[in-house]
Design a protein around this motif. Structure first.
Motif, PDB file in Angstrom:
ATOM      1  N   PRO A   1       0.816  -1.216   0.000  1.00 33.50           N
ATOM      2  CA  PRO A   1       0.000   0.000   0.000  1.00 33.50           C
ATOM      3  C   PRO A   1       0.853   1.272   0.000  1.00 33.50           C
ATOM      4  CG  PRO A   1      -0.949  -1.605   1.484  1.00 33.50           C
ATOM      5  CD  PRO A   1       0.371  -2.177   1.030  1.00 33.50           C
ATOM      6  N   GLY A   2       0.650   2.109  -1.007  1.00 32.31           N
ATOM      7  CA  GLY A   2       1.384   3.373  -1.109  1.00 32.31           C
ATOM      8  C   GLY A   2       2.760   3.272  -1.711  1.00 32.31           C
ATOM      9  N   ASN A   3       3.179   2.056  -2.097  1.00 33.59           N
ATOM     10  CA  ASN A   3       4.543   1.857  -2.606  1.00 33.59           C
ATOM     11  C   ASN A   3       4.544   0.992  -3.858  1.00 33.59           C
ATOM     12  OD1 ASN A   3       6.237   3.016  -0.252  1.00 33.59           O
ATOM     13  ND2 ASN A   3       4.842   1.592   0.773  1.00 33.59           N
ATOM     14  N   GLY A   4       5.569   1.193  -4.676  1.00 31.59           N
ATOM     15  CA  GLY A   4       5.713   0.395  -5.876  1.00 31.59           C
ATOM     16  C   GLY A   4       7.130   0.451  -6.394  1.00 31.59           C
TER      17      GLY A   4
ATOM     18  N   LEU B   1       4.000   7.016  -2.848  1.00 30.88           N
ATOM     19  CA  LEU B   1       2.955   8.028  -2.933  1.00 30.88           C
ATOM     20  C   LEU B   1       2.849   8.788  -1.620  1.00 30.88           C
ATOM     21  CD1 LEU B   1      -0.136   6.459  -4.771  1.00 30.88           C
ATOM     22  CD2 LEU B   1       1.472   8.167  -5.629  1.00 30.88           C
ATOM     23  N   ASP B   2       2.845  10.111  -1.701  1.00 34.79           N
ATOM     24  CA  ASP B   2       2.537  10.984  -0.574  1.00 34.79           C
ATOM     25  C   ASP B   2       1.242  11.686  -0.943  1.00 34.79           C
ATOM     26  OD1 ASP B   2       2.397  12.703   1.547  1.00 34.79           O
ATOM     27  OD2 ASP B   2       4.216  13.820   1.083  1.00 34.79           O
ATOM     28  N   GLY B   3       0.130  11.138  -0.489  1.00 31.53           N
ATOM     29  CA  GLY B   3      -1.155  11.579  -0.996  1.00 31.53           C
ATOM     30  C   GLY B   3      -1.286  11.113  -2.433  1.00 31.53           C
ATOM     31  N   ASP B   4      -1.446  12.062  -3.358  1.00 30.86           N
ATOM     32  CA  ASP B   4      -1.497  11.731  -4.779  1.00 30.86           C
ATOM     33  C   ASP B   4      -0.174  12.004  -5.482  1.00 30.86           C
ATOM     34  OD1 ASP B   4      -4.135  10.948  -4.645  1.00 30.86           O
ATOM     35  OD2 ASP B   4      -4.924  12.911  -5.201  1.00 30.86           O
ATOM     36  N   VAL B   5       0.828  12.449  -4.734  1.00 31.53           N
ATOM     37  CA  VAL B   5       2.086  12.875  -5.347  1.00 31.53           C
ATOM     38  C   VAL B   5       3.125  11.760  -5.249  1.00 31.53           C
ATOM     39  CG1 VAL B   5       3.925  14.581  -5.334  1.00 31.53           C
ATOM     40  CG2 VAL B   5       1.585  15.275  -4.777  1.00 31.53           C
ATOM     41  N   PRO B   6       3.626  11.272  -6.381  1.00 34.41           N
ATOM     42  CA  PRO B   6       4.615  10.193  -6.339  1.00 34.41           C
ATOM     43  C   PRO B   6       6.046  10.735  -6.307  1.00 34.41           C
ATOM     44  CG  PRO B   6       3.931  10.559  -8.588  1.00 34.41           C
ATOM     45  CD  PRO B   6       3.174  11.570  -7.749  1.00 34.41           C
ATOM     46  N   SER B   7       6.940   9.957  -5.715  1.00 41.68           N
ATOM     47  CA  SER B   7       8.377  10.230  -5.790  1.00 41.68           C
ATOM     48  C   SER B   7       9.073   8.941  -6.200  1.00 41.68           C
ATOM     49  CB  SER B   7       8.921  10.735  -4.448  1.00 41.68           C
ATOM     50  OG  SER B   7       8.719   9.767  -3.424  1.00 41.68           O
ATOM     51  N   CYS B   8      10.250   9.077  -6.796  1.00 43.88           N
ATOM     52  CA  CYS B   8      10.955   7.933  -7.370  1.00 43.88           C
ATOM     53  C   CYS B   8      12.418   7.971  -6.944  1.00 43.88           C
ATOM     54  CB  CYS B   8      10.832   7.968  -8.890  1.00 43.88           C
ATOM     55  SG  CYS B   8      11.602   6.580  -9.745  1.00 43.88           S
ATOM     56  N   THR B   9      12.951   6.821  -6.491  1.00 47.63           N
ATOM     57  CA  THR B   9      14.338   6.717  -6.044  1.00 47.63           C
ATOM     58  C   THR B   9      14.984   5.475  -6.629  1.00 47.63           C
ATOM     59  OG1 THR B   9      13.751   7.783  -3.940  1.00 47.63           O
ATOM     60  CG2 THR B   9      15.855   6.615  -4.041  1.00 47.63           C
TER      61      THR B   9
END
Length: 327
Positions: free
Chosen positions: A117-120, A146-154
């Motif tokens: 949940p919240g991760n991919g 996901l932070d709310g609807d905002v995704p970040s990628c690392t």
């Protein structure tokens, strides 16, 4: 026991819907993979060129990948990450610590696949391309949060698989099937496509990946691959999805035969065997040979799967949407 592929799909109609644009910025770009984390659909793109409101040829800037979300209209998307000038930021970034910059290096990305949940995750390609000449360095995995609807990628590393000796896992796409995530990628010759898999819970652990050798899954990495280990050949681009309508896997793709058509095959298992190809859409007569690429399904518009929106990129960077209706 011989495993037979499902019966080939049949198409009632296919319609060109038009060009796809952002509702909150002016860009042209390519690809348009469809991914999901929870209820959030994420569309991931390749080269994204900044434009003015008239889409003139004036150069304002470029990033090698970006992310957006769909709207209810297949011709409109909403960019999720904008910079201070109002253009899309690079979603999966270059890293100066690995000698990368946005001038000579590009990061190509696949669809996002949920792991919890919240991760991919997504798969990426590191491309060294001075003066626009591609030199694929390696493939790897990045996490998406996901932070709310905002995704970040690392990115988890500079890369995992050496592109000169190993398949570029994920550069075609990835798909979840059962408890595993499967990733498809070109080999160094770019003629054949290969497949690896990993338990979804272990997707960030390179040592947990397994590799299809043509007859079984093995933990040893594959080097100097040939036709024997492949699952497809002569594929330019595509994405594997689960078709609820047909109850099987469906690979929507563009081949490398310059025939300007979007195709599909089906299978019961990610490694195949796959059915004979069916044409989903063929560009109008007069379309220059080999002028389209990046054919990808976007299955979020019809949960029944009876209709399927797909996109392709018309050279140079115009994404167009079609709608296919199955019999």
């Amino acid at each position: 026991m011989t495993i037979l592929p499902p019966n080939p799909i049949t198409v009632t109609s296919s319609t060109l819907l038009g060009d796809v644009h952002s509702t909150n910025t002016y860009v042209v770009r390519d690809n348009g993979f469809n991914g999901q984390i929870g209820d959030q659909t994420l569309l991931t793109y390749g080269d994204t060129l900044y434009k003015d409101s008239s889409y003139s040829d004036t150069f304002y800037g470029i990033v090698s990948n970006s992310v957006a979300q769909p709207t209810s209209n297949p011709l409109q998307v909403f960019d999720l990450l904008l910079n201070s000038q109002g253009w899309p930021e690079q979603f999966c970034p270059v890293n100066a610590a690995w000698g990368e910059d946005n001038t000579d290096y590009a990061i190509g990305i696949s669809n996002v696949m949920e792991t919890s949940p919240g991760n991919g995750i997504l798969f990426f390609l590191k491309n060294y391309r001075p003066n626009g000449v591609n030199n694929i360095i390696g493939a790897g995995v990045a996490t998406v949060t996901l932070d709310g609807d905002v995704p970040s990628c690392t990115r988890l590393a500079e890369y995992w698989w050496d592109a000169s000796t190993e398949p570029w896992y994920g550069d075609i796409c990835c798909v979840k099937f059962g408890t595993y995530i499967y990733a498809y990628g070109h080999g160094p010759s770019q003629v054949y496509i290969y497949c690896c898999r990993v338990l979804t819970s272990n997707a960030t652990d390179l040592s947990a990946y397994e590799y299809w050798n043509g007859s079984s899954w093995q933990t040893e990495r594959l080097y100097d691959v040939t036709a024997t280990e492949s699952v497809f050949w002569e594929i330019q681009s595509g994405q594997v999805i689960w078709s609820k309508y047909y109850g099987c896997l469906m690979f929507v793709y563009l081949d490398r035969f310059l025939d300007n058509q979007v195709n599909a095959v089906t299978a019961r298992y990610p490694q195949g065997p796959w059915s004979s190809p069916v044409i989903l859409y063929k560009c109008p007569a007069g379309t220059p040979a080999g002028s389209i690429y990046g054919a990808l399904p976007q299955d979020n518009y019809d949960p029944t799967g009876k209709t399927l929106v797909c996109v392709y990129t018309q050279i140079p960077n115009d994404i167009r949407a079609i709608e296919v209706t199955f019999t």
